[in-house]
Design a protein around this motif. Structure first.
Motif, PDB file in Angstrom:
ATOM      1  N   UNK A 108       0.828  -1.207   0.000  1.00 33.27           N
ATOM      2  CA  UNK A 108       0.000   0.000   0.000  1.00 33.27           C
ATOM      3  C   UNK A 108       0.863   1.258   0.000  1.00 33.27           C
ATOM      4  N   UNK A 109       2.000   1.224   0.686  1.00 34.22           N
ATOM      5  CA  UNK A 109       2.908   2.381   0.682  1.00 34.22           C
ATOM      6  C   UNK A 109       3.421   2.685  -0.724  1.00 34.22           C
ATOM      7  N   UNK A 110       3.518   1.645  -1.582  1.00 30.74           N
ATOM      8  CA  UNK A 110       4.018   1.857  -2.947  1.00 30.74           C
ATOM      9  C   UNK A 110       2.996   2.542  -3.850  1.00 30.74           C
ATOM     10  N   UNK A 111       1.735   2.678  -3.371  1.00 28.67           N
ATOM     11  CA  UNK A 111       0.677   3.260  -4.195  1.00 28.67           C
ATOM     12  C   UNK A 111       0.865   4.759  -4.434  1.00 28.67           C
ATOM     13  N   UNK A 112       1.554   5.425  -3.528  1.00 25.35           N
ATOM     14  CA  UNK A 112       1.620   6.890  -3.534  1.00 25.35           C
ATOM     15  C   UNK A 112       2.069   7.428  -4.890  1.00 25.35           C
ATOM     16  N   UNK A 113       1.230   8.292  -5.462  1.00 24.91           N
ATOM     17  CA  UNK A 113       1.556   8.909  -6.741  1.00 24.91           C
ATOM     18  C   UNK A 113       1.315   8.012  -7.942  1.00 24.91           C
ATOM     19  N   UNK A 154      -9.076 -12.133   0.935  1.00 24.29           N
ATOM     20  CA  UNK A 154      -8.315 -11.130   1.686  1.00 24.29           C
ATOM     21  C   UNK A 154      -8.875  -9.714   1.583  1.00 24.29           C
ATOM     22  N   UNK A 155      -9.983  -9.519   0.909  1.00 26.34           N
ATOM     23  CA  UNK A 155     -10.410  -8.146   0.627  1.00 26.34           C
ATOM     24  C   UNK A 155     -10.648  -7.337   1.895  1.00 26.34           C
ATOM     25  N   UNK A 156     -11.255  -7.936   2.918  1.00 26.13           N
ATOM     26  CA  UNK A 156     -11.503  -7.184   4.155  1.00 26.13           C
ATOM     27  C   UNK A 156     -10.203  -6.924   4.914  1.00 26.13           C
ATOM     28  N   UNK A 157      -9.300  -7.906   4.909  1.00 24.60           N
ATOM     29  CA  UNK A 157      -7.994  -7.749   5.564  1.00 24.60           C
ATOM     30  C   UNK A 157      -7.205  -6.612   4.922  1.00 24.60           C
ATOM     31  N   UNK A 158      -7.207  -6.571   3.579  1.00 20.81           N
ATOM     32  CA  UNK A 158      -6.466  -5.510   2.883  1.00 20.81           C
ATOM     33  C   UNK A 158      -7.174  -4.166   3.057  1.00 20.81           C
ATOM     34  N   UNK A 213      -8.789  -3.137   5.646  1.00 22.74           N
ATOM     35  CA  UNK A 213      -8.408  -2.650   6.969  1.00 22.74           C
ATOM     36  C   UNK A 213      -6.988  -2.094   6.947  1.00 22.74           C
ATOM     37  N   UNK A 214      -6.105  -2.744   6.214  1.00 21.90           N
ATOM     38  CA  UNK A 214      -4.726  -2.269   6.093  1.00 21.90           C
ATOM     39  C   UNK A 214      -4.686  -0.927   5.357  1.00 21.90           C
ATOM     40  N   UNK A 215      -5.559  -0.760   4.359  1.00 17.21           N
ATOM     41  CA  UNK A 215      -5.656   0.524   3.657  1.00 17.21           C
ATOM     42  C   UNK A 215      -6.043   1.639   4.623  1.00 17.21           C
ATOM     43  N   UNK A 216      -7.050   1.372   5.443  1.00 16.39           N
ATOM     44  CA  UNK A 216      -7.496   2.389   6.412  1.00 16.39           C
ATOM     45  C   UNK A 216      -6.367   2.748   7.371  1.00 16.39           C
ATOM     46  N   UNK A 217      -5.673   1.725   7.853  1.00 19.78           N
ATOM     47  CA  UNK A 217      -4.564   1.943   8.793  1.00 19.78           C
ATOM     48  C   UNK A 217      -3.479   2.814   8.179  1.00 19.78           C
ATOM     49  N   UNK A 218      -3.273   2.665   6.868  1.00 18.64           N
ATOM     50  CA  UNK A 218      -2.210   3.414   6.195  1.00 18.64           C
ATOM     51  C   UNK A 218      -2.701   4.679   5.504  1.00 18.64           C
ATOM     52  N   UNK A 219      -3.971   5.019   5.710  1.00 13.30           N
ATOM     53  CA  UNK A 219      -4.491   6.279   5.193  1.00 13.30           C
ATOM     54  C   UNK A 219      -4.792   6.280   3.710  1.00 13.30           C
ATOM     55  N   UNK A 220      -4.891   5.105   3.089  1.00 14.64           N
ATOM     56  CA  UNK A 220      -5.265   5.034   1.672  1.00 14.64           C
ATOM     57  C   UNK A 220      -6.751   4.691   1.615  1.00 14.64           C
ATOM     58  N   UNK A 221      -7.567   5.659   1.249  1.00 14.74           N
ATOM     59  CA  UNK A 221      -9.011   5.474   1.350  1.00 14.74           C
ATOM     60  C   UNK A 221      -9.702   5.303  -0.003  1.00 14.74           C
ATOM     61  N   UNK A 222      -8.934   5.342  -1.087  1.00 12.12           N
ATOM     62  CA  UNK A 222      -9.535   5.219  -2.411  1.00 12.12           C
ATOM     63  C   UNK A 222      -9.639   3.757  -2.818  1.00 12.12           C
ATOM     64  N   UNK A 223     -10.493   3.029  -2.113  1.00  8.89           N
ATOM     65  CA  UNK A 223     -10.664   1.611  -2.426  1.00  8.89           C
ATOM     66  C   UNK A 223     -12.134   1.229  -2.389  1.00  8.89           C
ATOM     67  N   UNK A 224     -12.460   0.170  -3.113  1.00  8.12           N
ATOM     68  CA  UNK A 224     -13.791  -0.435  -3.109  1.00  8.12           C
ATOM     69  C   UNK A 224     -13.620  -1.947  -3.083  1.00  8.12           C
ATOM     70  N   UNK A 225     -14.703  -2.660  -2.810  1.00  6.33           N
ATOM     71  CA  UNK A 225     -14.671  -4.114  -2.888  1.00  6.33           C
ATOM     72  C   UNK A 225     -15.631  -4.580  -3.980  1.00  6.33           C
ATOM     73  N   UNK A 226     -15.365  -5.755  -4.525  1.00  2.00           N
ATOM     74  CA  UNK A 226     -16.213  -6.341  -5.557  1.00  2.00           C
ATOM     75  C   UNK A 226     -16.342  -7.831  -5.283  1.00  2.00           C
ATOM     76  N   UNK A 227     -17.419  -8.427  -5.779  1.00  4.79           N
ATOM     77  CA  UNK A 227     -17.668  -9.852  -5.546  1.00  4.79           C
ATOM     78  C   UNK A 227     -17.039 -10.743  -6.605  1.00  4.79           C
ATOM     79  N   UNK A 228     -16.779 -10.180  -7.777  1.00  2.18           N
ATOM     80  CA  UNK A 228     -16.196 -10.968  -8.861  1.00  2.18           C
ATOM     81  C   UNK A 228     -15.088 -10.173  -9.538  1.00  2.18           C
TER      82      UNK A 228
END
Length: 454
Positions: free
Chosen positions: A365-370, A381-385, A387-402
């Motif tokens: 997630x740290x590598x996402x910057x820029x 792992x979608x919920x685990x990741x 939560x990790x996004x929230x912890x690291x301040x990256x909020x531009x995420x969504x989840x999908x079923x497929x």
């Protein structure tokens, strides 16, 4: 116990090829698969050469347990499995498909392991070797079992092997003339449990090498830099970040070869068709291995210039309405996925998530910057990741079923000039048979989308 009686555990391609080799060598073979639902008739119909070999499913009968001299494990069978532990107690030799192949192989062998980059590097080495040697076999974790090639080898054969940590666990006499460890970063913690054990297993690739052999190592990997000071083999280093006295390195986008402090230009990275600093490392490792296998510089350069990216590894798919799509389904751990992210040269919508191998995702997630404008998460792992996004301040995420829904979300978010990248940082086994199927479904769906395709 009958020393010539072999138990082959696992009925996938590795197990089948191991059984066929043993049968050809006149050994008594029994196949075993823990899946009691396995259709034996379908198995024999698919593998008629094994029709006269017994196949036991579910559990191994007590009366059979003590009758085997050797058990040959397929790579997917862990050493801590109860059946394997019970066989060990009964003094059964525990071997593997790679070890069995090596014991019966002829010719010279180079072998590559590492957390990431193995398939690309081995494929490139194969491209180079085939330009110089008449009989080259590319085998191992790349999808062609080593045992499938052994019977037709001669002393003139040159074998190029991709070796996984799962395969190295059962190595004993395995001894490549030239070996390479590309990198060691956290992966398969659900199997190896600790980084110390994972590193130890990876390093087993050189355990039987001596001063006449060559070991190629990544100078920028802290574990390998320390390890390289204590090996018996002659070490050739490569580095993407600093100049070396001995080895291959990149400076100002040019690859150089240094020997005893004398530096000569090898080739510019612009001549490579594979992109990103991680692929420069893969190329340098391939150059070093090929050189140690006796291939001339001109042939190595020609092979490198003509090598295309491996399928499912930062593979360009197509452009739709000005948006480029890349398939990196082979990015099955965070470190591999980081390299894919770092290769993107435009704002990118990323699809991630899948089977949980016990990885952590903070560095990814740290590598996402820029680089990453949106992350769409699927799988176990979608919920685990998330939560990790929230912890690291990256909020531009969504989840999908497929996977298809994830692609649709990315398409809605992308504008001309953007990239859409599938690089899950996770294995595929929660939703797909393997990463190849995941990547193929991604490519087929992307190509079916409306818009100009080029």
């Amino acid at each position: 116990m009958n020393e010539d009686r072999y138990l082959v555990i696992g009925t996938g391609i590795s197990g089948v090829c191991a059984a066929e080799l043993l049968k050809a060598k006149g050994k008594e073979v029994v196949l075993f698969d823990s899946n009691e639902e396995l259709d034996k008739n379908a198995f024999y119909a698919k593998n008629p050469t094994l029709a006269d070999i017994p196949l036991i499913t579910g559990s191994l009968p007590e009366e059979e347990m003590a009758s085997f001299g050797t058990a040959v494990l397929s790579p997917g069978v862990p050493l801590d499995q109860p059946l394997v532990q019970e066989l060990k107690k009964r003094k059964t030799k525990i071997s593997g498909e790679i070890e069995l192949a090596f014991e019966n192989a002829k010719g010279r062998l180079c072998a590559v392991t590492g957390t990431n980059g193995k398939t690309t590097t081995v494929s490139l080495i194969g491209e180079i070797l085939k330009r110089f040697y008449k009989d080259v076999r590319v085998v191992g974790n790349i999808g062609n079992p080593y045992t499938a090639e052994v019977l037709s080898m001669t002393e003139a054969t040159v074998t190029d092997a991709e070796i996984s940590s799962f395969q190295l666990e059962t190595a004993d006499t395995f001894h490549p003339n030239v070996a390479a460890i590309l990198n060691i970063t956290p992966d398969h913690m659900n199997r190896h449990h600790t980084m110390e054990e994972y590193s130890r297993v990876k390093e087993m690739i050189t355990m039987n090498q001596n001063a006449d052999d060559v070991l190629v190592l990544n100078y920028e990997d802290d574990i390998l830099r320390s390890f390289g000071a204590h090996v018996k083999a002659s070490v050739t280093w490569f580095s993407s970040k600093r100049e070396l006295e001995n080895g291959y390195f990149v400076k100002d986008r040019v690859i150089y070869r240094a020997i005893g402090g004398k530096v000569k230009e090898f080739m510019p990275v612009s001549d490579l068709l594979i992109i990103g600093p991680h692929n420069w490392e893969n190329a340098m490792a391939a150059m070093a291995v090929s050189e140690a296998m006796g291939v001339p510089k001109a042939v190595i350069k020609e092979g490198c210039k003509n090598f295309h990216a491996v399928e499912h590894r930062i593979e360009y798919v197509c452009t739709k309405n000005g948006v480029k799509f890349y398939n990196d389904s082979k990015g099955t751990n965070p470190d591999a996925a980081i390299k894919a992210v770092e290769s993107m040269d435009a704002p990118t919508c990323l699809i991630g998530g899948g089977f949980d191998k016990g990885s952590t995702y903070d560095e990814w997630i740290a590598s996402f910057k820029g680089r990453i404008k949106k992350l769409v998460l699927i799988g176990q792992t979608r919920d685990k990741i998330a939560e990790c996004c929230r912890k690291n301040g990256f909020m531009s995420f969504e989840t999908a079923d497929t996977l298809e829904e994830a692609v649709d979300i990315c398409v809605e978010s992308a504008v001309p000039g953007d990239n859409i990248l599938l690089s899950p940082a996770c294995a595929s086994w929660d939703m797909f048979k393997n990463y190849e199927v995941r990547g193929q479904i991604f490519k087929e769906y992307v190509r079916s989308l409306p818009g100009d395709d080029k």
